[in-house]
Enzyme design. Structure first.
Site, PDB file in Angstrom:
ATOM      1  N   THR A 220      39.895  46.407  36.997  1.00  0.00           N
ATOM      2  CA  THR A 220      39.632  45.055  36.521  1.00  0.00           C
ATOM      3  C   THR A 220      38.180  44.771  36.801  1.00  0.00           C
ATOM      4  O   THR A 220      37.604  45.407  37.678  1.00  0.00           O
ATOM      5  CB  THR A 220      40.451  44.045  37.373  1.00  0.00           C
ATOM      6  OG1 THR A 220      41.832  44.258  37.147  1.00  0.00           O
ATOM      7  CG2 THR A 220      40.140  42.601  37.055  1.00  0.00           C
ATOM      8  N   VAL A 249      52.332  40.839  33.206  1.00  0.00           N
ATOM      9  CA  VAL A 249      51.049  40.166  33.375  1.00  0.00           C
ATOM     10  C   VAL A 249      50.783  40.070  34.870  1.00  0.00           C
ATOM     11  O   VAL A 249      51.672  39.708  35.637  1.00  0.00           O
ATOM     12  CB  VAL A 249      51.093  38.760  32.731  1.00  0.00           C
ATOM     13  CG1 VAL A 249      49.842  37.976  33.065  1.00  0.00           C
ATOM     14  CG2 VAL A 249      51.255  38.880  31.218  1.00  0.00           C
ATOM     15  N   GLY A 272      42.957  44.510  42.231  1.00  0.00           N
ATOM     16  CA  GLY A 272      43.949  45.158  43.090  1.00  0.00           C
ATOM     17  C   GLY A 272      45.353  44.700  42.739  1.00  0.00           C
ATOM     18  O   GLY A 272      45.576  44.184  41.637  1.00  0.00           O
TER      19      GLY A 272
HETATM   20  N1  ASP Z   1      44.812  42.713  39.524  1.00  0.00           N
HETATM   21  C1  ASP Z   1      45.086  43.389  38.302  1.00  0.00           C
HETATM   22  C2  ASP Z   1      46.520  43.249  37.947  1.00  0.00           C
HETATM   23  O1  ASP Z   1      47.352  43.172  38.830  1.00  0.00           O
HETATM   24  C3  ASP Z   1      44.794  44.826  38.318  1.00  0.00           C
HETATM   25  C4  ASP Z   1      43.579  45.227  39.080  1.00  0.00           C
HETATM   26  O2  ASP Z   1      42.766  44.457  39.462  1.00  0.00           O
HETATM   27  O3  ASP Z   1      43.407  46.400  39.321  1.00  0.00           O
HETATM   28  O4  ASP Z   1      46.820  43.272  36.773  1.00  0.00           O
END
Ligand code: ASP
Length: 377
Positions: A220, A249, A272
């Protein structure tokens, strides 16, 4: 945001010196006095914000910082920054070429928040548009709503003239998806619970084997900025958890979780494990901690402690009884103080880092971890 200084510094800097009572001995051990610190332009983001350039001259944080200093609206500047990653086929956690869901379809989530306007917009499970952050901004500017999802978000984008593509996979993301499929579906699907667990395990194996960057399994970008007037904005954009169940989501488009901005106080956003963040609405908690006067680092570490305490399910704990996932927050105060804080100093063998751009130029820095290095298990 305020800054704590001793009474001696308060007088030495000449700030409102006339307000100091004549009877107060200047060099006594006096209690702290809180004075506002002048804002300074800063852009903070996840570490990928200082890595990808999509063939251009600048990374996300450099681009956004330069635009902010030029006087551009802070949110426009940040979105121009994250567009670099959304359009970069090599960044496989964001936009075009983001790792797809379990059905092989790239579904994107994004949110943005404009501090001075006190407005926000978001999209979730959006297919076919490379730059979901621009669609999130259009939701903010052109509708009375905050969040559009799935087909509705896509038809909103189509009506605004965004190009809708059949498939946002690149050869690379498709190849990795096929590899994941091969590992998880050797004899067609297992029962759904088994299959989800097997899918997650196979994804982690692919991270351990170096096929996927740990940051991209979750991947992300969150990017937050402040200008010299103290105007704060933020944006988060993602392809979400790799191989997720279609329609899943995460935290990125949800206000208070993947992003929160309060123009009086500061901004926070995350990358994360989204579910752990959602359960604790941690970006909101962090901004409220800033309001209480905490430094961004302490504000973030406090939220990570809360998340750790609320992580009780065995499947989410490692052999030491600690959270078995990575989660990082990027935090910026109104006066331009900042911090990157992470559940672990290093996760899956990778240092937890964040990117920042100030008048000193772009830098990639180490996050403050609540816990040390995550154990390899
Ligand atoms: N936080 C994002 C999600 O859970 C993914 C990520 O940041 O790696 O979709």
């Amino acid at each position: 945001m305020s800054n704590r200084v001793t009474r001696r510094e308060f007088v030495a800097t000449g700030v409102a010196a006339g307000m100091v009572a004549a009877a107060t001995p200047l060099f006594s051990e006096a209690p702290s006095v809180v004075v506002p610190k002048a804002p300074r332009p800063v852009v903070i983001s996840s570490a990928n914000g200082n890595r990808y350039k999509n063939g251009g001259p600048r990374t996300c944080v450099e681009e956004a910082f330069e635009r902010i200093v030029r006087g551009e609206d802070v949110l426009d500047a940040l979105i121009a920054g994250v567009n670099i990653l959304e359009l970069d086929p090599e960044e496989d956690g964001v936009g075009f070429g983001g790792l797809p869901n379990a059905d092989g379809v790239v579904q994107l989530d994004s949110s943005c928040m404009h501090g001075p306007k006190r407005r926000a917009g978001a999209v979730a499970a959006l297919e076919g548009v490379r730059t979901p952050s621009l669609v999130a901004k259009a939701v903010m500017e052109l509708t009375d709503h905050h969040l559009l999802v799935g087909e509705g978000a896509q038809s909103f984008a189509r009506n605004l003239g965004f190009k809708i593509e059949d498939d946002l996979n690149t050869e690379h993301s498709r190849k990795l998806w096929l590899e994941w499929k091969r590992r998880t579906d050797p004899k067609h699907y297992l029962d759904p619970v088994e299959r989800a667990a097997a899918g997650y395990r196979a994804g982690l194996e692919m991270v351990a084997e170096g096929l996927i960057d740990a940051q991209h399994f979750w991947g992300t970008i969150n990017c937050d900025g402040v200008n010299a007037k103290g105007d704060l904005c933020g944006v988060t954009t993602t392809s979400g958890l790799a191989w997720k169940i279609a329609g899943r989501v995460g935290d990125s488009p949800i206000l208070g979780a993947g992003l929160y901005v309060d123009n009086d106080v500061g901004a926070a956003g995350s990358t994360g494990r989204g579910e752990a963040n959602l359960y604790n609405v941690a970006s909101y908690l962090i901004v409220e901690n800033l309001r209480r006067g905490l430094h961004p680092k302490d504000a973030g570490i406090d939220a990570l402690r809360r998340i750790k305490a609320n992580t009780v399910e065995k499947r989410l704990l490692n052999s030491r009884g600690n959270p078995d996932f990575g989660l990082t927050f990027y935090i910026l105060s109104k006066s331009g103080e900042y911090a990157g804080v992470s559940m672990y100093n290093a996760y899956e063998g990778k240092l937890a880092q964040f990117a920042v751009c100030t008048d000193k130029g772009p830098e990639t820095l180490q996050c403050e971890g609540l816990l040390g290095e995550a154990p390899a298990e």
